[in-house]
Design a protein around this motif. Sequence first.
Motif, PDB file in Angstrom:
ATOM      1  N   TYR A 113       0.842  -1.191   0.000  1.00 44.65           N
ATOM      2  CA  TYR A 113       0.000   0.000   0.000  1.00 44.65           C
ATOM      3  C   TYR A 113       0.880   1.245   0.000  1.00 44.65           C
ATOM      4  O   TYR A 113       1.762   1.388   0.854  1.00 44.65           O
ATOM      5  CB  TYR A 113      -0.900   0.009   1.241  1.00 44.65           C
ATOM      6  CG  TYR A 113      -1.833  -1.179   1.299  1.00 44.65           C
ATOM      7  CD1 TYR A 113      -3.091  -1.111   0.719  1.00 44.65           C
ATOM      8  CD2 TYR A 113      -1.444  -2.360   1.927  1.00 44.65           C
ATOM      9  CE1 TYR A 113      -3.956  -2.192   0.775  1.00 44.65           C
ATOM     10  CE2 TYR A 113      -2.299  -3.449   1.975  1.00 44.65           C
ATOM     11  CZ  TYR A 113      -3.549  -3.358   1.400  1.00 44.65           C
ATOM     12  OH  TYR A 113      -4.395  -4.427   1.446  1.00 44.65           O
ATOM     13  N   TRP A 114       0.615   2.173  -0.933  1.00 44.49           N
ATOM     14  CA  TRP A 114       1.424   3.380  -1.093  1.00 44.49           C
ATOM     15  C   TRP A 114       0.539   4.615  -1.102  1.00 44.49           C
ATOM     16  O   TRP A 114      -0.488   4.636  -1.753  1.00 44.49           O
ATOM     17  CB  TRP A 114       2.228   3.316  -2.388  1.00 44.49           C
ATOM     18  CG  TRP A 114       3.256   2.247  -2.373  1.00 44.49           C
ATOM     19  CD1 TRP A 114       3.164   1.010  -2.932  1.00 44.49           C
ATOM     20  CD2 TRP A 114       4.539   2.309  -1.750  1.00 44.49           C
ATOM     21  NE1 TRP A 114       4.313   0.293  -2.689  1.00 44.49           N
ATOM     22  CE2 TRP A 114       5.169   1.067  -1.964  1.00 44.49           C
ATOM     23  CE3 TRP A 114       5.201   3.291  -1.016  1.00 44.49           C
ATOM     24  CZ2 TRP A 114       6.446   0.802  -1.478  1.00 44.49           C
ATOM     25  CZ3 TRP A 114       6.474   3.012  -0.538  1.00 44.49           C
ATOM     26  CH2 TRP A 114       7.081   1.775  -0.780  1.00 44.49           C
ATOM     27  N   GLU A 115       0.991   5.638  -0.380  1.00 37.01           N
ATOM     28  CA  GLU A 115       0.276   6.911  -0.299  1.00 37.01           C
ATOM     29  C   GLU A 115       1.129   7.987  -0.959  1.00 37.01           C
ATOM     30  O   GLU A 115       2.326   8.106  -0.668  1.00 37.01           O
ATOM     31  CB  GLU A 115       0.038   7.255   1.169  1.00 37.01           C
ATOM     32  CG  GLU A 115      -0.680   8.546   1.396  1.00 37.01           C
ATOM     33  CD  GLU A 115      -0.909   8.827   2.881  1.00 37.01           C
ATOM     34  OE1 GLU A 115      -1.671   9.758   3.170  1.00 37.01           O
ATOM     35  OE2 GLU A 115      -0.332   8.128   3.742  1.00 37.01           O
ATOM     36  N   ILE A 116       0.524   8.778  -1.840  1.00 39.74           N
ATOM     37  CA  ILE A 116       1.265   9.845  -2.508  1.00 39.74           C
ATOM     38  C   ILE A 116       1.716  10.865  -1.465  1.00 39.74           C
ATOM     39  O   ILE A 116       0.948  11.243  -0.578  1.00 39.74           O
ATOM     40  CB  ILE A 116       0.421  10.498  -3.631  1.00 39.74           C
ATOM     41  CG1 ILE A 116       1.262  11.413  -4.505  1.00 39.74           C
ATOM     42  CG2 ILE A 116      -0.777  11.244  -3.090  1.00 39.74           C
ATOM     43  CD1 ILE A 116       2.123  10.722  -5.495  1.00 39.74           C
ATOM     44  N   ASP A 117       2.970  11.267  -1.543  1.00 37.52           N
ATOM     45  CA  ASP A 117       3.531  12.235  -0.606  1.00 37.52           C
ATOM     46  C   ASP A 117       3.784  13.578  -1.292  1.00 37.52           C
ATOM     47  O   ASP A 117       3.479  14.621  -0.744  1.00 37.52           O
ATOM     48  CB  ASP A 117       4.833  11.681  -0.026  1.00 37.52           C
ATOM     49  CG  ASP A 117       5.355  12.476   1.144  1.00 37.52           C
ATOM     50  OD1 ASP A 117       4.545  13.056   1.888  1.00 37.52           O
ATOM     51  OD2 ASP A 117       6.587  12.510   1.325  1.00 37.52           O
ATOM     52  N   GLU A 118       4.332  13.515  -2.515  1.00 33.58           N
ATOM     53  CA  GLU A 118       4.566  14.740  -3.274  1.00 33.58           C
ATOM     54  C   GLU A 118       4.719  14.421  -4.749  1.00 33.58           C
ATOM     55  O   GLU A 118       4.998  13.288  -5.124  1.00 33.58           O
ATOM     56  CB  GLU A 118       5.797  15.501  -2.761  1.00 33.58           C
ATOM     57  CG  GLU A 118       7.094  14.759  -2.973  1.00 33.58           C
ATOM     58  CD  GLU A 118       8.291  15.474  -2.352  1.00 33.58           C
ATOM     59  OE1 GLU A 118       8.103  16.356  -1.506  1.00 33.58           O
ATOM     60  OE2 GLU A 118       9.402  15.125  -2.720  1.00 33.58           O
ATOM     61  N   VAL A 119       4.537  15.460  -5.559  1.00 31.04           N
ATOM     62  CA  VAL A 119       4.725  15.353  -7.000  1.00 31.04           C
ATOM     63  C   VAL A 119       5.677  16.469  -7.407  1.00 31.04           C
ATOM     64  O   VAL A 119       5.499  17.615  -6.991  1.00 31.04           O
ATOM     65  CB  VAL A 119       3.385  15.489  -7.758  1.00 31.04           C
ATOM     66  CG1 VAL A 119       3.608  15.502  -9.263  1.00 31.04           C
ATOM     67  CG2 VAL A 119       2.438  14.366  -7.370  1.00 31.04           C
ATOM     68  N   VAL A 120       6.691  16.118  -8.192  1.00 26.49           N
ATOM     69  CA  VAL A 120       7.656  17.103  -8.663  1.00 26.49           C
ATOM     70  C   VAL A 120       7.526  17.185 -10.185  1.00 26.49           C
ATOM     71  O   VAL A 120       7.729  16.193 -10.888  1.00 26.49           O
ATOM     72  CB  VAL A 120       9.102  16.731  -8.268  1.00 26.49           C
ATOM     73  CG1 VAL A 120      10.083  17.792  -8.769  1.00 26.49           C
ATOM     74  CG2 VAL A 120       9.217  16.538  -6.761  1.00 26.49           C
ATOM     75  N   MET A 121       7.172  18.368 -10.669  1.00 30.95           N
ATOM     76  CA  MET A 121       6.988  18.599 -12.100  1.00 30.95           C
ATOM     77  C   MET A 121       8.350  18.753 -12.778  1.00 30.95           C
ATOM     78  O   MET A 121       9.355  19.021 -12.116  1.00 30.95           O
ATOM     79  CB  MET A 121       6.139  19.853 -12.316  1.00 30.95           C
ATOM     80  CG  MET A 121       4.771  19.792 -11.640  1.00 30.95           C
ATOM     81  SD  MET A 121       3.791  18.364 -12.119  1.00 30.95           S
ATOM     82  CE  MET A 121       3.365  18.810 -13.782  1.00 30.95           C
ATOM     83  N   PRO A 122       8.401  18.600 -14.116  1.00 30.63           N
ATOM     84  CA  PRO A 122       9.677  18.729 -14.830  1.00 30.63           C
ATOM     85  C   PRO A 122      10.376  20.075 -14.617  1.00 30.63           C
ATOM     86  O   PRO A 122      11.602  20.144 -14.635  1.00 30.63           O
ATOM     87  CB  PRO A 122       9.291  18.550 -16.303  1.00 30.63           C
ATOM     88  CG  PRO A 122       8.019  17.787 -16.270  1.00 30.63           C
ATOM     89  CD  PRO A 122       7.322  18.204 -15.013  1.00 30.63           C
TER      90      PRO A 122
END
Length: 138
Positions: free
Chosen positions: A30-39
């Motif tokens: 089970y994985w929870e999104i922590d952050e998203v880094v854009m290009p």
Amino acid sequence: MKNIFFILVMLLTLSCSNNPEDQLKHLNGYWEIDEVVMPDGAQRDYKISETIDYIEISDSMTGFRKKLQPKFDGSYITTSNAEALTIAIENDSLQIFYKTPYAQWQETVLNATEEQLIIESEDHIRYVYKRYQPIVIE
């Protein structure tokens, strides 16, 4: 800006030092999104997420990813929809190939440990996950 640069350098360093076969053993679960880094380096942090990802991979390097909605009693709300996936090691990196009735795409695992999963999409968007820990209210 310095923080983003530091994070990107660390991610690159970690991705170069990990053996894809060692990373594979950490993908299930089970994985929870922590952050998203854009290009462009823009970053979005997730303090709380309504859904989590469940990944299951068999010994045959095939499996699925499914979205789940956790409940306070420790159970999950789910649907029968799942994204079929195949794992391959290509160019010294772990690749995930997804297929649904509507689309096909590929992601690269940059880092996978017991507690963190970092995946990069074909559009060079980095998704940083943390191992999901259920919140149980007694």
